[in-house]
Design a protein around this motif. Structure first.
Motif, short mmCIF file in Angstrom:
data_model
loop_
_atom_site.label_atom_id
_atom_site.label_comp_id
_atom_site.label_asym_id
_atom_site.label_seq_id
_atom_site.Cartn_x
_atom_site.Cartn_y
_atom_site.Cartn_z
N SER A 1 8.59 20.40 19.33
CA SER A 1 7.80 21.10 18.31
C SER A 1 8.61 22.18 17.61
N THR A 2 9.79 21.81 17.17
CA THR A 2 10.66 22.71 16.39
C THR A 2 11.26 21.90 15.25
N ASP A 3 11.60 22.59 14.18
CA ASP A 3 11.90 21.86 12.95
C ASP A 3 13.22 21.11 12.96
N THR A 4 14.30 21.64 13.52
CA THR A 4 15.61 20.99 13.42
C THR A 4 16.13 20.47 14.75
N VAL A 5 15.25 20.29 15.74
CA VAL A 5 15.73 19.89 17.06
C VAL A 5 16.45 18.55 17.03
N SER A 6 15.98 17.60 16.22
CA SER A 6 16.61 16.29 16.17
C SER A 6 18.02 16.38 15.60
N GLU A 7 18.16 17.10 14.49
CA GLU A 7 19.49 17.25 13.90
C GLU A 7 20.45 17.98 14.85
N ASP A 8 19.94 19.03 15.49
CA ASP A 8 20.79 19.79 16.40
C ASP A 8 21.22 18.94 17.59
N ALA A 9 20.29 18.18 18.16
CA ALA A 9 20.61 17.35 19.32
C ALA A 9 21.59 16.24 18.94
N GLU A 10 21.38 15.61 17.80
CA GLU A 10 22.28 14.54 17.36
C GLU A 10 23.68 15.08 17.12
N ALA A 11 23.79 16.29 16.57
CA ALA A 11 25.11 16.89 16.37
C ALA A 11 25.82 17.10 17.71
N PRO B 1 15.45 25.25 18.55
CA PRO B 1 15.81 26.02 17.36
C PRO B 1 14.63 26.79 16.76
N ASP B 2 14.32 27.92 17.37
CA ASP B 2 13.24 28.78 16.89
C ASP B 2 13.87 30.10 16.47
N LYS B 3 13.99 30.31 15.18
CA LYS B 3 14.69 31.48 14.68
C LYS B 3 13.97 32.78 15.02
N LYS B 4 12.69 32.70 15.35
CA LYS B 4 11.93 33.90 15.65
C LYS B 4 12.03 34.30 17.12
N ALA B 5 12.58 33.43 17.94
CA ALA B 5 12.65 33.68 19.38
C ALA B 5 14.09 33.96 19.78
N VAL B 6 14.40 35.21 20.05
CA VAL B 6 15.76 35.61 20.40
C VAL B 6 16.20 34.90 21.68
N GLY B 7 17.40 34.32 21.65
CA GLY B 7 17.94 33.64 22.83
C GLY B 7 17.57 32.18 22.95
N MET B 8 16.66 31.70 22.11
CA MET B 8 16.26 30.30 22.16
C MET B 8 17.25 29.41 21.41
N ASP B 9 17.84 29.94 20.36
CA ASP B 9 18.61 29.11 19.44
C ASP B 9 20.10 29.40 19.51
N GLY B 10 20.91 28.35 19.46
CA GLY B 10 22.34 28.52 19.27
C GLY B 10 23.20 28.50 20.51
N ASP B 11 22.60 28.55 21.70
CA ASP B 11 23.42 28.61 22.91
C ASP B 11 24.00 27.26 23.31
N ALA B 12 23.30 26.17 23.02
CA ALA B 12 23.76 24.86 23.48
C ALA B 12 25.14 24.50 22.95
N PRO B 13 25.42 24.63 21.65
CA PRO B 13 26.77 24.31 21.18
C PRO B 13 27.85 25.20 21.80
N VAL B 14 27.52 26.48 21.99
CA VAL B 14 28.48 27.42 22.60
C VAL B 14 28.79 27.00 24.03
N LEU B 15 27.75 26.73 24.80
CA LEU B 15 27.96 26.36 26.20
C LEU B 15 28.60 24.99 26.33
N ALA B 16 28.22 24.03 25.50
CA ALA B 16 28.85 22.71 25.55
C ALA B 16 30.34 22.83 25.26
N GLY B 17 30.70 23.67 24.30
CA GLY B 17 32.11 23.89 24.00
C GLY B 17 32.85 24.55 25.13
N ALA B 18 32.22 25.52 25.79
CA ALA B 18 32.86 26.20 26.91
C ALA B 18 33.04 25.27 28.10
N ILE B 19 32.06 24.42 28.35
CA ILE B 19 32.19 23.43 29.44
C ILE B 19 33.34 22.48 29.14
#
Length: 379
Positions: free
Chosen positions: A142-152, A102-120
């Protein structure tokens, strides 16, 4: 009762190759025979018959979702295209390695995992998948919300594997900051000034987030019974930390020292099949073949090229005379299955799943002639 026999094949068993046939009933291997060919059997014409390949770490699906910069494909269509290539490569069980970065400054790094998990999950529910797809989260510490995102994601889906990654400059994959700078400046065509900002930001994020996120993710994985993998271990300290955390798989250790310490501790060492068939690491780290020479290579992964997994299994015995084809095949079948606690597959043996791959050779290149998952033809 659904029964099938594949005959006239070179059966690659766990420790030997025998000529014979396999009888399959209701998706399981019923028996292995070497005598007379049963009536009605399918003739494999002397081709190899291997267990279905087990792939633990591939981000290949992400490339289908974003096939070009600024191009985003339909997620379900991306999953189905990925699945077709996976199955055609002889892989019957695949851990789709979804990036949680979850790096908001890096395009394409953030947000794909939930989308792909849902599609699978959608493709699985529709009965549209050829291979069995399981989830593997690649968590950037070394990212701020990785734990919350992974647990979700772990709460919403059946995640089976979590790898603990840290791509901070000056450690692990990039043991020097200069190595990090050179690699990404060439890859991304960014200026030295822009790279200075990135390096400073990454070092700051590591200091603020990495330790706490590692502790939290390890606890979350253990609480849910999820297998843990370390990533890019380079030093004695890295391996000691992995042992303390209960890691089962060491993904892509970057030094022979780390590979040896992991292997000696009972942690399965996983390396990239592209590293093997190319003859070395594309980032200049330890080669898979050198680890194989020392008996330190346990598992191969296709990483970013699905077809490389089968190719590596046939290529390794040609490169290393002390490694037999059954030994190499175990690195892409039985051993990864066991490391991921999947004890019902990975070997041609009575009672196990009838996940099978028929393989011929075109020169030195293996060619997939047929793939069965639980006795059903999928490719």
């Amino acid at each position: 009762m659904n029964e099938m026999v594949l005959s006239n094949a070179r059966l690659v068993l766990a420790d030997e190759i025998v000529s014979g046939h396999v009888r399959i009933r209701d998706g399981r291997i019923l028996e292995i025979g070497t005598g007379a060919v049963p009536a009605g059997a399918q003739d494999c014409a002397g081709d190899y018959l291997l267990p279905g390949l087990v792939e633990l770490h591939t981000d290949h699906v992400e490339g289908h979702l974003i096939p070009r910069p600024k191009v985003r494909w339909n997620p379900l269509a991306a999953v189905l295209a990925h699945d077709a290539q996976i199955a055609a490569s002889g892989i019957t069980t695949v851990f789709d390695s979804l990036r949680v970065w979850p790096d908001k400054k890096a395009v394409g790094m953030d947000g794909d995992a939930p989308v792909l998990a849902g599609a699978i999950a959608q493709a699985r529910a529709a009965g549209a998948l050829r291979a069995e797809h399981l989830l593997h989260l690649r968590c950037e510490l070394s990212t701020d919300t990785v734990s919350e995102d992974a647990e979700a994601l772990m709460d919403a889906h059946e995640v089976r594997l979590v790898s603990l990654m840290d791509h901070t400059p000056g450690q692990r994959q990039f043991v020097s900051i200069d190595q990090f700078r050179a690699y990404y400046m060439k890859k991304s065509s960014i200026s030295a000034e822009e790279m200075d900002i990135i390096v400073e930001s990454r070092l700051d994020a590591h200091a603020r987030f990495a330790a706490a996120n590692r502790t939290r993710l390890v606890a979350a994985a253990h609480a849910r019974g999820v297998v843990l993998a370390s990533h890019d271990d380079a030093t004695d300290a890295h391996v000691s930390e992995a042992i303390s955390d209960g890691v089962a798989i060491a993904e892509f250790p970057t030094t022979q020292e780390a590979a040896r310490l992991s292997h000696d501790a009972g942690i399965r060492v996983l390396m990239g099949a592209p590293n093997l068939v190319r003859g070395g690491s594309h980032t200049g780290n330890v080669s898979a073949q050198s680890l194989a020479q020392e008996g330190l290579l346990d598992i191969l992964s296709s990483d970013y090229v699905p077809s490389s997994l089968l190719w590596a299994a046939f290529d390794l015995p040609r490169r290393e005379s002390g490694i037999s084809l059954p030994q190499a095949v175990r690195m892409v079948t039985k051993t990864p299955a066991g490391a991921a606690s999947l004890h019902d597959r990975g070997e041609i043996a009575p009672g196990l799943r009838a996940d099978l791959v028929r393989v011929a050779l075109a020169g030195d290149i293996p060619v997939v002639r047929g793939v069965w998952r639980e006795g059903t033809r999928v490719a």
